[in-house]
Design an enzyme around this catalytic site. Structure first.
Site, PDB file in Angstrom:
ATOM      1  N   HIS A  34       1.097  -1.182   0.290  1.00 49.60           N
ATOM      2  CA  HIS A  34      -0.456  -0.035  -0.029  1.00 49.60           C
ATOM      3  C   HIS A  34       0.703   1.181  -0.043  1.00 49.60           C
ATOM      4  O   HIS A  34       0.363   2.539   0.047  1.00 49.60           O
ATOM      5  CB  HIS A  34      -1.203   0.308   1.035  1.00 49.60           C
ATOM      6  CG  HIS A  34      -2.292  -0.743   1.718  1.00 49.60           C
ATOM      7  ND1 HIS A  34      -3.717  -0.232   0.562  1.00 49.60           N
ATOM      8  CD2 HIS A  34      -2.111  -1.983   1.299  1.00 49.60           C
ATOM      9  CE1 HIS A  34      -4.370  -0.791   0.446  1.00 49.60           C
ATOM     10  NE2 HIS A  34      -4.080  -2.213   0.900  1.00 49.60           N
ATOM     11  N   LYS A  77      -8.922  14.975   3.789  1.00 47.43           N
ATOM     12  CA  LYS A  77      -8.157  13.294   3.818  1.00 47.43           C
ATOM     13  C   LYS A  77      -7.030  13.934   5.372  1.00 47.43           C
ATOM     14  O   LYS A  77      -6.793  14.139   6.081  1.00 47.43           O
ATOM     15  CB  LYS A  77      -7.195  13.320   2.178  1.00 47.43           C
ATOM     16  CG  LYS A  77      -6.582  14.229   2.293  1.00 47.43           C
ATOM     17  CD  LYS A  77      -5.973  14.343   1.192  1.00 47.43           C
ATOM     18  CE  LYS A  77      -6.787  14.416  -0.208  1.00 47.43           C
ATOM     19  NZ  LYS A  77      -6.912  12.943  -1.094  1.00 47.43           N
ATOM     20  N   ARG A  78      -6.273  12.053   5.204  1.00 50.55           N
ATOM     21  CA  ARG A  78      -5.794  12.339   6.249  1.00 50.55           C
ATOM     22  C   ARG A  78      -4.421  13.707   6.537  1.00 50.55           C
ATOM     23  O   ARG A  78      -4.460  14.216   5.498  1.00 50.55           O
ATOM     24  CB  ARG A  78      -5.205  10.899   6.917  1.00 50.55           C
ATOM     25  CG  ARG A  78      -4.971  10.748   7.403  1.00 50.55           C
ATOM     26  CD  ARG A  78      -6.309  10.454   8.943  1.00 50.55           C
ATOM     27  NE  ARG A  78      -4.770  10.250   9.821  1.00 50.55           N
ATOM     28  CZ  ARG A  78      -5.218   9.332  10.656  1.00 50.55           C
ATOM     29  NH1 ARG A  78      -5.429   8.037  11.060  1.00 50.55           N
ATOM     30  NH2 ARG A  78      -3.864   9.452  11.535  1.00 50.55           N
ATOM     31  N   LYS A  98       0.858  14.620   1.999  1.00 51.49           N
ATOM     32  CA  LYS A  98      -0.509  15.100   0.258  1.00 51.49           C
ATOM     33  C   LYS A  98      -0.894  16.527   0.477  1.00 51.49           C
ATOM     34  O   LYS A  98      -1.815  16.963  -0.090  1.00 51.49           O
ATOM     35  CB  LYS A  98      -1.728  14.491   1.683  1.00 51.49           C
ATOM     36  CG  LYS A  98      -1.746  13.257   1.970  1.00 51.49           C
ATOM     37  CD  LYS A  98      -2.998  12.188   2.402  1.00 51.49           C
ATOM     38  CE  LYS A  98      -3.058  11.142   3.320  1.00 51.49           C
ATOM     39  NZ  LYS A  98      -3.973  10.564   1.773  1.00 51.49           N
ATOM     40  N   THR A 110      -8.554   7.295  -2.954  1.00 46.38           N
ATOM     41  CA  THR A 110      -9.835   6.411  -3.139  1.00 46.38           C
ATOM     42  C   THR A 110     -10.558   7.679  -3.227  1.00 46.38           C
ATOM     43  O   THR A 110     -11.650   7.924  -4.133  1.00 46.38           O
ATOM     44  CB  THR A 110      -9.856   5.743  -2.471  1.00 46.38           C
ATOM     45  OG1 THR A 110      -9.641   6.029  -1.591  1.00 46.38           O
ATOM     46  CG2 THR A 110      -9.240   4.164  -2.825  1.00 46.38           C
ATOM     47  N   LYS A 133     -13.670   8.954  -4.851  1.00 48.15           N
ATOM     48  CA  LYS A 133     -15.783   9.710  -5.225  1.00 48.15           C
ATOM     49  C   LYS A 133     -16.227  10.965  -5.409  1.00 48.15           C
ATOM     50  O   LYS A 133     -16.835  11.183  -6.398  1.00 48.15           O
ATOM     51  CB  LYS A 133     -14.532   9.861  -3.276  1.00 48.15           C
ATOM     52  CG  LYS A 133     -14.886   8.330  -2.492  1.00 48.15           C
ATOM     53  CD  LYS A 133     -14.985   8.621  -1.322  1.00 48.15           C
ATOM     54  CE  LYS A 133     -13.659   7.169  -0.798  1.00 48.15           C
ATOM     55  NZ  LYS A 133     -13.153   8.103   0.487  1.00 48.15           N
TER      56      LYS A 133
HETATM   57  C1  LIG Z   1     -12.025   7.450   1.104  1.00 52.70           C
HETATM   58  C2  LIG Z   1     -11.632   7.596   2.293  1.00 52.70           C
HETATM   59  C3  LIG Z   1     -10.451   7.963   2.731  1.00 52.70           C
HETATM   60  C4  LIG Z   1      -9.065   8.447   1.657  1.00 52.70           C
HETATM   61  O1  LIG Z   1      -8.975   9.445   1.139  1.00 52.70           O
HETATM   62  P1  LIG Z   1      -7.552  10.067   0.183  1.00 52.70           P
HETATM   63  O2  LIG Z   1      -7.995  11.203  -0.081  1.00 52.70           O
HETATM   64  O3  LIG Z   1      -7.878   8.612  -0.729  1.00 52.70           O
HETATM   65  O4  LIG Z   1      -6.347   9.905   1.265  1.00 52.70           O
HETATM   66  C5  LIG Z   1      -9.526   8.568   4.159  1.00 52.70           C
HETATM   67  N1  LIG Z   1     -11.114   8.219   4.673  1.00 52.70           N
HETATM   68  C6  LIG Z   1     -12.468   8.604   4.957  1.00 52.70           C
HETATM   69  C7  LIG Z   1     -13.203   8.636   5.640  1.00 52.70           C
HETATM   70  C8  LIG Z   1     -12.549   8.255   3.670  1.00 52.70           C
HETATM   71  O5  LIG Z   1     -14.218   7.475   3.258  1.00 52.70           O
END
Ligand SMILES: *Cc1c(COP(=O)(O)O)cnc(C)c1O
Length: 812
Positions: A354, A543-544, A549, A651, A655
């Site tokens: 990952h 995101k985190r 990032k 991911t 979305k």
């Molecule tokens: C989809 C999702 C992530 C992943 O987000 P990235 O931008 O790909 O790091 C993290 N936390 C939650 C709650 C999510 O739904």
């Protein structure tokens, strides 16, 4: 299927039976509980039937091992998958109860950090919806990921006690508990002919108690299982100590054991070799593997044929001890010879990598590993010994440096990526770029040995959640335009392209987005008190929080924009709302400083009347699946701006795309595939490319201080971190300033700043043309179907697991 009359009768019966209350007198919490109980009745029979069917078919099943499952809430999903959501909503609204209030009564389980845990859940969802035999193994953490509160702009963590009111979705299966052993010594018992058996003595036993959660398929009869393990003490209260008045001592053993499933480690990007974490990982692996073999034998299947019935998937290296654990049981408990056990193990297990981040790579100190897991250590050592031998003899690797790189054990540490590759038949990355980098760079030494093991499986998302459930307005328009096929075959979304020049459709797309933004504006006001303009561009990065990032790049650009506006209040820009959300690991100082910076900038910008509300900055606390579900349908712009090569896939980028946001991105992870699908004209790209980044690393020629000194805009922007312009003491953000100027800007924030600024200006210009923007939005939704995890799972099923669907693939 189920009629409303039946629903109402059964529901009211349920209220009486659990609470002895009628509708009027029951509380929201009671109404919620009764509804969950009803859902369990509807799904329970199918759950049972699925188990029977899967067993009797004799078909192979996959078991997905993951330390994290970020499920999101269950009630709404289960109602939708059973196709009773609309009936339920109608009934409750008729009785004056708002469905949203009912759904609010559920506490979201936080059993994951972010993308990795959410992916595991997407895979279970797709397996079930495709009627494939596939189940999850995880840990039932008593405390999930911490709850984030914002205090004076700074993150504070509160424990997440999600189980205080119990978890109605789980079923405790105490009678199926297993024993997991830690510590002790290994005795060698000769059995003649230079052979030994191994006896584990003086160990500590922990009970692994299963809690099963049903995983419903979308409108089919399939219900798979997510089995989470809780740790319990085998020894009861120590009455000798209790009798002596030593109350704490009497409970000590019980509490020590329970701590194994007490809390999720709140960090997914840095690795920290903690003893408890090693215990957690072995606890998951040992209970899961024992469970699989017990089931296999109960069905009277021969162990030698394990790979014909079972695929074990290792989600990142955390469950990589599945390899030595399966070896241990086959050899020590069922008398397999090493070679046979090894063949079975490699054929059964598969592994997903990952991350490329060096700081996230798992290694375990040999001393700790050996002390806690003495038999697993022996087997790991033997695996390494035989592997190194094969490298020299079979693969003719003699170069000591190369041998060292490939070794599982070196520098007094066990390297989990190495064992995961050596002990499995498949290793995949999670996006094309990521898999290529594994093959060509990071793991090239292994690729040379096992080229056939390497493959790519780009991540995916649950389109049922992120589109059908989260964005009902858009879903309804899509159904009107192209019919329902996309619900089960999301690639059909491409048919939307037929409407890209249809003014009425484009207007409708814009209207739906606007309605979602109005809802979001209300949510923002409710949670933060900040008023935002729903006609402004909603620009999101959720995101985190992590340096790679680059939330810092985003907020620095906001600071620049603010300063420019302040100097020139009549500047013509489209109003913009920058929305941030995300948790920082509690020990990650710079990430927490970045949160504080965002909130500090927000306070200044939002309260400065001279800029005429042209920009607003919002930080939404406690990012989780529910918050994401609220945000994403309202986004105009999706910021996916990681330092190229650092984000394995991402991911949330998928979305947002599905919800018609325009992606503002570096060519990193799955952003590249998003570009390929939607076309260069419908995405806004910027920043260094992978080869440029590698070249800068190779030559070490990036000098951030020189860039800072030579570029006036960059210098002025960065200086405002320490100038006090944003109502803070001048030293407040010195540490952030130093990472950029003094410590070389490891994530190329300044290097990419000007190109990012250009890309942001492009976004501003594109948004001026409403119709074109709506067309781009439509094209993004139209091209997003390939990112459904249903397709990802079909590729895993065919190319890695060799499992198949138990129906013709059709729903009810
Ligand atoms: C989809 C999702 C992530 C992943 O987000 P990235 O931008 O790909 O790091 C993290 N936390 C939650 C709650 C999510 O739904």
């Amino acid at each position: 299927m189920l009629t409303k009359d039946v629903f109402v009768t059964e529901y009211e019966k349920m209220l009486y039976s659990i609470f002895g209350d009628d509708f009027e007198e029951s509380t929201i919490q009671e109404k919620y509980t009764a509804l969950c109980a009803l859902v369990k009745i509807f799904s329970g029979k199918r759950w049972h039937a699925t188990r029977r069917k899967q067993e009797e078919s004799g078909e192979k099943a996959v078991y997905y091992f993951s330390m994290e499952f970020l499920t999101g809430k269950f009630l709404r999903k289960n109602l939708e998958y059973l196709d009773v959501y609309d009936i339920a909503e109608e009934y409750f609204e008729e009785r004056g109860v708002c469905m949203a209030d009912l759904l609010d009564a559920e506490h979201e389980p936080g059993l994951g950090n972010g993308g990795l845990g959410r992916l595991a859940v997407a895979f279970l969802d797709s397996l079930s919806s495709l009627a494939m035999p596939g189940h999850g193994y995880g840990i039932r953490y008593e405390k999930g990921l911490f709850q984030q509160v914002i205090d004076n702009g700074a993150q504070r963590e509160k424990p997440d006690s999600w189980l205080v009111e119990g978890n109605i979705w789980e079923r405790k299966m105490y009678q199926e508990k297993l024993e997991v052993r830690f510590g002790g010594r290994i005795l060698y018992i000769p059995k003649g002919g230079n052979k030994y058996t191994f006896k584990h003595v003086d160990y500590q036993t922990v009970y692994a108690v299963p809690y099963d959660i049903p995983v419903l398929g979308f409108r089919n009869d399939n219900v798979n299982t997510l089995r989470l393990w809780g740790a319990e003490s085998k020894d009861d209260l120590n009455l000798v100590e209790f009798g002596k008045g030593n109350v704490c001592g009497a409970f000590e053993q019980i509490n020590r054991v329970k701590s194994i499933s007490q809390v999720l480690y709140p960090d997914d990007t840095t690795y920290d070799g903690k003893r408890l974490r090693l215990q957690q990982e072995y606890f998951l692996v040992s209970s899961g593997i024992q469970d699989i073999l017990r089931n296999h034998l109960r069905l009277e299947r021969p162990l030698a044929k394990l790979p014909e019935y079972v695929a074990i998937h290792i989600n990142d290296t955390h469950p990589a001890m599945a390899v030595p654990e399966l070896m241990r049981i086959l050899m020590d408990e069922y008398n397999f010879e090493w070679e046979d056990a090894w063949r079975i193990t490699v054929k059964t297990c598969a592994f997903t990598n990952h991350t490329l981040l060096a700081e996230a790579m798992e290694t375990w100190d040999v001393g700790l590993y050996r002390e806690l897991l003495p038999r697993i250590w022996q087997i790991t050592e033997e695996i390494n010994h035989r592997f190194v031998h094969a490298l020299k003899s079979k693969y003719n690797v003699q170069d000591p440096a190369k041998l060292e790189k490939l070794s599982i054990i070196k520098n007094n540490a066990v390297h989990m990526v190495n064992i995961a590759i050596v002990g499995t038949h498949s290793i995949n990355g999670v996006a094309k770029l990521h898999s290529d980098l594994l093959k060509d760079k990071e793991l090239n030494h292994f690729y040379q040995i096992y080229p056939e093991r390497f493959n790519n499986k780009t991540n995916g998302i649950i389109h049922r959640h992120w589109l059908l459930s989260a964005n009902r307005g858009l879903t309804s328009l899509v159904r009107d335009l192209i019919g329902d096929d996309f619900m089960t075959n999301p690639r059909e979304l491409h048919k939307l392209r037929a409407y890209e020049d249809d003014p009425a459709v484009l207007e409708e797309i814009a209207k739906i987005k606007h309605r979602n933004k109005v809802t979001m504006a209300t949510y923002i006001h409710y949670t933060t008190g900040i008023t935002v303009n729903p006609y402004s561009i909603f620009d999101m990065q959720a995101k985190r929080i992590h340096e790679y990032k680059r939330q810092l790049l985003n907020i620095l650009h906001v600071m620049h924009l603010y300063k420019t506006l302040k100097a020139n209040p009549n500047m013509d820009i489209t109003p913009r709302t920058f929305v941030f959300a995300g948790k920082a690991a509690p020990g990650y100082y710079i990430a927490k400083e970045i949160i504080k910076l965002i909130n500090t900038v927000a306070k200044t910008v939002n309260n400065d009347l001279t800029i005429k509300e042209k920009i607003k900055v919002v930080f939404l606390k406690n990012y989780n699946v529910s918050v994401a579900t609220n945000m994403i349908p309202a986004a105009d712009v999706s910021q996916q701006i990681s330092t190229t090569t650092k984000e394995a896939s991402g991911t949330s980028n998928m979305k947002y795309m599905m919800n018609g946001a325009i992606t503002l991105a570096t060519l990193d992870g799955a952003n590249i595939e998003i570009r390929d699908e939607v076309g260069e004209e419908n995405i806004v790209l910027f920043g260094l490319k992978a080869d440029e980044i590698h070249e800068l690393y190779r030559t070490g020629s990036y000098d951030s201080a020189a860039l800072y000194n030579s570029d006036q805009v960059i210098r002025e922007t960065v200086n405002s971190l320490i100038s006090g312009e944003f109502h803070v003491s001048q030293e407040e953000f010195r540490a952030i300033y130093d990472t950029l100027v003094k410590y070389g800007d490891k994530f190329f924030v300044l290097k990419d700043f000007n190109d990012y600024k250009r890309a942001q200006a492009t976004i501003n210009d594109l948004y001026q043309d409403e119709k074109q923007w709506a067309a781009m939005s439509l094209r993004n939704t139209a091209a997003s179907g390939v990112f459904s995890s249903d397709y990802t799972i079909q590729r895993y099923a065919k190319e890695i697991w060799n499992i198949k669907s138990l129906t013709d693939g059709k729903g009810w």
